[in-house]
Design an enzyme around this catalytic site. Structure first.
Site, PDB file in Angstrom:
ATOM      1  N   LYS A 159      70.600  16.229  37.653  1.00 56.46           N
ATOM      2  CA  LYS A 159      70.309  15.935  36.121  1.00 56.46           C
ATOM      3  C   LYS A 159      69.891  14.424  36.126  1.00 56.46           C
ATOM      4  O   LYS A 159      70.245  13.435  36.829  1.00 56.46           O
ATOM      5  CB  LYS A 159      71.721  15.881  35.605  1.00 56.46           C
ATOM      6  CG  LYS A 159      71.738  15.915  33.930  1.00 56.46           C
ATOM      7  CD  LYS A 159      73.107  16.108  33.517  1.00 56.46           C
ATOM      8  CE  LYS A 159      73.306  16.429  32.030  1.00 56.46           C
ATOM      9  NZ  LYS A 159      74.585  16.438  31.730  1.00 56.46           N
TER      10      LYS A 159
HETATM   11  O1  G3P Z   1      76.176  17.486  27.625  1.00 57.05           O
HETATM   12  C1  G3P Z   1      75.963  16.091  26.898  1.00 57.05           C
HETATM   13  C2  G3P Z   1      77.155  15.712  26.504  1.00 57.05           C
HETATM   14  O2  G3P Z   1      78.302  15.482  27.501  1.00 57.05           O
HETATM   15  C3  G3P Z   1      77.340  14.783  25.731  1.00 57.05           C
HETATM   16  O3  G3P Z   1      78.314  15.122  24.480  1.00 57.05           O
HETATM   17  O4  G3P Z   1      79.739  14.699  22.918  1.00 57.05           O
HETATM   18  O5  G3P Z   1      79.173  12.836  24.385  1.00 57.05           O
HETATM   19  O6  G3P Z   1      77.586  13.587  22.669  1.00 57.05           O
HETATM   20  P1  G3P Z   1      78.729  13.999  23.726  1.00 57.05           P
END
Ligand code: G3P
Length: 218
Positions: free
Chosen positions: A87
């Protein structure tokens, strides 16, 4: 649409995998920190453990932000297991690293995508996946789902093989909307996946079926 779980928590990964519907896992440095993981050896071990639980792509993120650092980390991560996807953030050096790693046959996931231009450059560099963040756009009064739709349409129009991996999913309706739009993958928290099962008529119907059965089968 493939289902990935977006966590580094082994119990949640096992729970989702036991459902029999899990196609992969995504992690990021924040999710690893949430599990208290630190140090390179522990990071690598954790990724290996995840790969042993789930038979599907497992995204492991680089920490370096320069080309040489990203490819060195990427090669080390990819050597851990055939299912590792490296990634890499959607920055200039990242696009160069994606091009290099993809030319070596290493799968990549370009993360922190917030516009179609970033998705196009990542795809042109040969990314296996692009990860547009829905929730974080919604957080700033932008339309995260619209971005998923725009990227899906662009990839379809130009016949681009890179898969759209909808990320930063916060709830069940994000998943349902991604299905309608035609995202290739949704990476979700466990509660959003389990939320798909919630329906009061299912609960009520099951209660009645069992009550009727038990009336004649005390
Ligand atoms: O896949 C990306 C994710 O982990 C981010 O999620 O909820 O931190 O915006 P969030």
């Amino acid at each position: 649409m493939k289902f990935f779980i977006d966590t580094a928590n082994l119990d949640q990964i096992k729970e989702a995998n036991d459902l029999g519907i899990l196609d992969g896992v995504t992690t990021n440095p924040s999710l690893m920190a949430k599990e208290g993981i630190s140090g390179e050896a522990n990071f690598l071990n954790h990724y290996k453990t995840i790969c042993e639980i789930v038979d599907g792509d497992v995204s492991a993120e680089v920490i370096a932000t320069d080309f040489d650092g990203m490819i060195a980390e990427g090669e080390k991560l990819a050597a851990l297991h055939p299912n590792i996807v490296v990634k890499i953030p959607a920055i200039k050096e990242g696009i160069k690293a994606i091009k290099y790693l993809s030319s070596k046959g290493i799968k990549t996931n370009c993360t922190l995508i917030f516009n179609v231009g970033q998705a196009l450059l990542a795809a042109k560099a040969g990314a296996t996946y692009v990860s547009p963040f829905i929730g974080r756009l919604d957080d700033i009064s932008s339309d995260g789902l619209q971005l998923i739709e725009d990227i899906v349409n662009m990839f379809n129009y130009y016949d681009i093989a890179t898969q759209v991996l909808a990320a930063s999913i916060r709830h069940t309706m994000h998943i349902v909307e991604c299905l309608k739009i035609g995202a290739d993958v949704a990476t979700c928290p466990l509660n959003a996946i389990l939320g798909l099962l919630n329906h009061p008529l299912t609960d009520k119907g099951l209660e009645k079926f069992l009550a009727d059965y038990h009336k004649l089968n005390p």
